[in-house]
Design a protein around this motif. Sequence first.
Motif, mmCIF file in Angstrom:
data_model
loop_
_atom_site.group_PDB
_atom_site.id
_atom_site.type_symbol
_atom_site.label_atom_id
_atom_site.label_comp_id
_atom_site.label_asym_id
_atom_site.label_seq_id
_atom_site.Cartn_x
_atom_site.Cartn_y
_atom_site.Cartn_z
ATOM 1 N N THR A 180 0.833 -1.210 0.000
ATOM 2 C CA THR A 180 0.000 0.000 0.000
ATOM 3 C C THR A 180 0.866 1.258 0.000
ATOM 4 O O THR A 180 0.619 2.203 -0.763
ATOM 5 N N ASP A 181 1.888 1.278 0.858
ATOM 6 C CA ASP A 181 2.804 2.432 0.899
ATOM 7 C C ASP A 181 3.559 2.576 -0.426
ATOM 8 O O ASP A 181 3.829 3.697 -0.877
ATOM 9 N N PHE A 182 3.876 1.437 -1.040
ATOM 10 C CA PHE A 182 4.627 1.468 -2.300
ATOM 11 C C PHE A 182 3.829 2.156 -3.409
ATOM 12 O O PHE A 182 4.375 2.952 -4.193
ATOM 13 N N VAL A 183 2.536 1.869 -3.512
ATOM 14 C CA VAL A 183 1.762 2.404 -4.636
ATOM 15 C C VAL A 183 1.231 3.817 -4.381
ATOM 16 O O VAL A 183 0.765 4.469 -5.318
ATOM 17 N N LYS A 184 1.292 4.289 -3.141
ATOM 18 C CA LYS A 184 0.683 5.585 -2.804
ATOM 19 C C LYS A 184 1.119 6.725 -3.722
ATOM 20 O O LYS A 184 0.273 7.456 -4.256
ATOM 21 N N PRO A 185 2.424 6.959 -3.924
ATOM 22 C CA PRO A 185 2.794 8.102 -4.773
ATOM 23 C C PRO A 185 2.312 7.952 -6.214
ATOM 24 O O PRO A 185 1.986 8.959 -6.871
ATOM 25 N N PHE A 186 2.204 6.740 -6.704
ATOM 26 C CA PHE A 186 1.739 6.529 -8.078
ATOM 27 C C PHE A 186 0.233 6.745 -8.174
ATOM 28 O O PHE A 186 -0.267 7.277 -9.167
ATOM 29 N N VAL A 187 -0.493 6.356 -7.126
ATOM 30 C CA VAL A 187 -1.933 6.610 -7.092
ATOM 31 C C VAL A 187 -2.188 8.112 -7.020
ATOM 32 O O VAL A 187 -3.079 8.642 -7.712
ATOM 33 N N GLN A 188 -1.410 8.806 -6.201
ATOM 34 C CA GLN A 188 -1.561 10.258 -6.100
ATOM 35 C C GLN A 188 -1.269 10.931 -7.436
ATOM 36 O O GLN A 188 -1.970 11.863 -7.852
ATOM 37 N N GLU A 189 -0.256 10.438 -8.134
ATOM 38 C CA GLU A 189 0.076 10.997 -9.446
ATOM 39 C C GLU A 189 -1.043 10.732 -10.448
ATOM 40 O O GLU A 189 -1.409 11.609 -11.246
ATOM 41 N N ALA A 190 -1.607 9.518 -10.410
ATOM 42 C CA ALA A 190 -2.709 9.187 -11.324
ATOM 43 C C ALA A 190 -3.929 10.064 -11.027
ATOM 44 O O ALA A 190 -4.621 10.517 -11.947
ATOM 45 N N ARG A 191 -4.187 10.304 -9.738
ATOM 46 C CA ARG A 191 -5.308 11.172 -9.369
ATOM 47 C C ARG A 191 -5.087 12.587 -9.896
ATOM 48 O O ARG A 191 -6.000 13.215 -10.441
ATOM 49 N N LYS A 215 -2.727 9.217 -23.674
ATOM 50 C CA LYS A 215 -1.352 9.188 -23.187
ATOM 51 C C LYS A 215 -1.312 9.166 -21.661
ATOM 52 O O LYS A 215 -0.560 8.410 -21.060
ATOM 53 N N GLU A 216 -2.109 9.977 -21.041
ATOM 54 C CA GLU A 216 -2.044 10.103 -19.594
ATOM 55 C C GLU A 216 -2.694 8.922 -18.882
ATOM 56 O O GLU A 216 -2.476 8.713 -17.704
ATOM 57 N N ASP A 217 -3.505 8.146 -19.579
ATOM 58 C CA ASP A 217 -4.189 7.031 -18.938
ATOM 59 C C ASP A 217 -3.277 5.843 -18.697
ATOM 60 O O ASP A 217 -3.690 4.887 -18.050
ATOM 61 N N GLU A 218 -2.059 5.839 -19.241
ATOM 62 C CA GLU A 218 -1.185 4.672 -19.120
ATOM 63 C C GLU A 218 -0.907 4.326 -17.656
ATOM 64 O O GLU A 218 -0.958 3.163 -17.264
ATOM 65 N N LEU A 219 -0.601 5.329 -16.851
ATOM 66 C CA LEU A 219 -0.324 5.085 -15.434
ATOM 67 C C LEU A 219 -1.569 4.556 -14.733
ATOM 68 O O LEU A 219 -1.512 3.581 -13.970
ATOM 69 N N GLY A 220 -2.719 5.181 -14.992
ATOM 70 C CA GLY A 220 -3.965 4.724 -14.393
ATOM 71 C C GLY A 220 -4.322 3.307 -14.821
ATOM 72 O O GLY A 220 -4.848 2.528 -14.030
ATOM 73 N N THR A 221 -4.019 2.976 -16.069
ATOM 74 C CA THR A 221 -4.306 1.625 -16.570
ATOM 75 C C THR A 221 -3.499 0.583 -15.819
ATOM 76 O O THR A 221 -4.019 -0.483 -15.452
ATOM 77 N N GLU A 222 -2.229 0.857 -15.573
ATOM 78 C CA GLU A 222 -1.391 -0.099 -14.842
ATOM 79 C C GLU A 222 -1.873 -0.251 -13.396
ATOM 80 O O GLU A 222 -1.861 -1.357 -12.845
ATOM 81 N N LEU A 223 -2.288 0.844 -12.793
ATOM 82 C CA LEU A 223 -2.805 0.763 -11.424
ATOM 83 C C LEU A 223 -4.144 0.032 -11.387
ATOM 84 O O LEU A 223 -4.434 -0.702 -10.431
ATOM 85 N N LEU A 224 -4.961 0.219 -12.428
ATOM 86 C CA LEU A 224 -6.217 -0.519 -12.516
ATOM 87 C C LEU A 224 -5.957 -2.018 -12.611
ATOM 88 O O LEU A 224 -6.614 -2.824 -11.925
ATOM 89 N N LYS A 225 -5.003 -2.403 -13.440
ATOM 90 C CA LYS A 225 -4.645 -3.820 -13.556
ATOM 91 C C LYS A 225 -4.178 -4.378 -12.214
ATOM 92 O O LYS A 225 -4.523 -5.514 -11.834
ATOM 93 N N PHE A 226 -3.400 -3.581 -11.483
ATOM 94 C CA PHE A 226 -2.929 -3.991 -10.157
ATOM 95 C C PHE A 226 -4.104 -4.211 -9.210
ATOM 96 O O PHE A 226 -4.185 -5.242 -8.506
ATOM 97 N N CYS A 227 -5.046 -3.259 -9.183
ATOM 98 C CA CYS A 227 -6.203 -3.389 -8.287
ATOM 99 C C CYS A 227 -7.042 -4.608 -8.657
ATOM 100 O O CYS A 227 -7.490 -5.354 -7.778
ATOM 101 N N MET A 228 -7.261 -4.810 -9.940
ATOM 102 C CA MET A 228 -8.078 -5.940 -10.380
ATOM 103 C C MET A 228 -7.415 -7.270 -10.040
ATOM 104 O O MET A 228 -8.082 -8.225 -9.621
ATOM 105 N N LYS A 229 -6.101 -7.351 -10.210
ATOM 106 C CA LYS A 229 -5.401 -8.593 -9.887
ATOM 107 C C LYS A 229 -5.418 -8.847 -8.380
ATOM 108 O O LYS A 229 -5.556 -9.995 -7.932
#
Length: 601
Positions: A180-191, A215-229
């Motif tokens: 959870t701590d690892f993904v926080k900065p990437f989630v904040q960036e996607a937001r 172009k900007e959805d790439e980061l959100g897409t990877e985080l979505l895949k992470f959440c779904m998995k």
Amino acid sequence: MALEQLSDVVQRCQALPDDSYTSEDHDVFTISGRTCIEEGDSAQVLSIVLDEKNQEIVRCMGWNLLPPLIQILMNKDSEKLSQCLAIFNHLLQTCRPKELLIGLLEQLEQDDPVAIAESLHLLLKPLQRVLLCLGSRKASSLGMTLCSVLDQLAKLPLPHTKEQEEDDVFSLCRCCNEITDFVKPFVQEARQNLQNREGDIQRTDRVGGELGRDKEDELGTELLKFCMKTLSHTLLEAQLKDPDTLPESPLRDFATDILTSLSAVGESLPSLVFQPLLRRRQVPGFLEEEVRYPKESLACLAYLLFVHHLAADAFPSVFSPVFALRCNMEHVCLLLSRTEESRIQKGLELYEKSLVRVEDGSLPADLLEIRSFLTVPQNLVKVMTLCTRHDLRTRGLKVLQLSIDKLNTEAKYNFFQYMLKTSSHSGVEGYVIKNIKNQIDAALQPGNSNSWFEGVQLLPLLRKVLVLPDGPETDLLQYLDRIMESLNLLRYLVIRDKVTENQTGIWTELYKIEDAFLKPLRVGVNMSRAHYERELHDTLATKRGKVKAESMLSVSVGKEKLPNMTSESQIQALHSALHTFDMIESVLVRIEELTEVKENL
């Protein structure tokens, strides 16, 4: 020797232009550097990597020293631990991010649960640091990292009891917190990207907005895949504890963080849960819808929202209970179709929670035209008859009854017909027939009259009940539950319904019932009793023969005498069968007596 080789190759490379080192230089640096660390010469290696003249060499080749360093840092028992940590930190500061990422991910792969937990604990922060250095080019690398992390997490045993989760005996809870701590900065960036994109769309024309979105959805897409998995693996397997059972639950917190991350990357939780009914709009991106939104992930999401009420603030309570039930039926159907107990349990809990909010007797018959409303009961039957866990079988029966209670009278009537046609299990059919009896009893109460469980409408249903599946040759023991409930229903109708009123139509139908059910049943009882009496006679004769033979022959292995085979259990089963036939016959006789008395009144 290794230290000399390392010093030589470093000295030779100092004279070369930047990044013009040969493959031989790389090989010698890697082999000699790793050997020095393994042999305890880490102080000398630290001196070499910190030397200002060697920074370009370290930038290009230093990442090759990661394996022995990480091994020592994980073991924590080396005298050179502080020196190895200093080398490791300097490499993180100096080496190229992409090469560091490869080196770190290679060392993340472990098989032993203890090693897995330690490697995640040690490497997640360095991985986060490296990924943040990649700037806007990080999306694919983040996806690769998250995939590796979740693969490692999946190897850790899940806590099953409250005590195991509290004590974190397998370190999985610690790992979930660190992820959870690892993904926080990437989630904040996607937001932030999402907010910026929404602002850009308002300021630019539609074409420009869509181009920027892709172009900007790439980061959100990877985080979505992470959440779904995460939803379809760890959280679908885990058994979350209620706050009353475990007030502080790391797994429950982890699940909440996953749902929060989904909202942060622009996913609407209601739209995800109700996807089977609403059908999502076309989503830009390279992922097909069922890959982007796996069905098991959505089922787990519905479970977390409706059973554990996680992320309740992101889920408005404006949806009607019937609408929520219709949407959740697809998720329940999927979960109950699986054989894994964790999925079955979640399916039962989700179905029960979806039903309790629905008013009794309110679900209309046209809902049974929806495939899932018929498939789910079939899956429940499999749970009740095939599941190895008694508590899940019992809960399956409870949920089946709850689902029956929510149907209106027409829906109950159609549902009973469907179950009698498809269940192929005597116990389930007997349970359905018992429910039919209860509905008839309710309809015959003053002021409760309905057209489905009395009069001419009831007769087609009774004809499906009051019949022997295979005529006189029916296996009476196999169909015992169904037969006894059918007899009990017929006995109830004969007692409850007056010949002069004939509210159920039973008195005009009785001659058909006699031909289709009672007569074949009498013949079947007589045939079965004769067969089992003969079997009992033969078994008793065989048993007496064995008693005589025992005096003439005994068998020993070593000094231990083997016990002779006994027929006691077989004899007991045969007596039980004969008792069953007597019981059926006694009810048959009682029905005949009651019928004769009522007709002569």
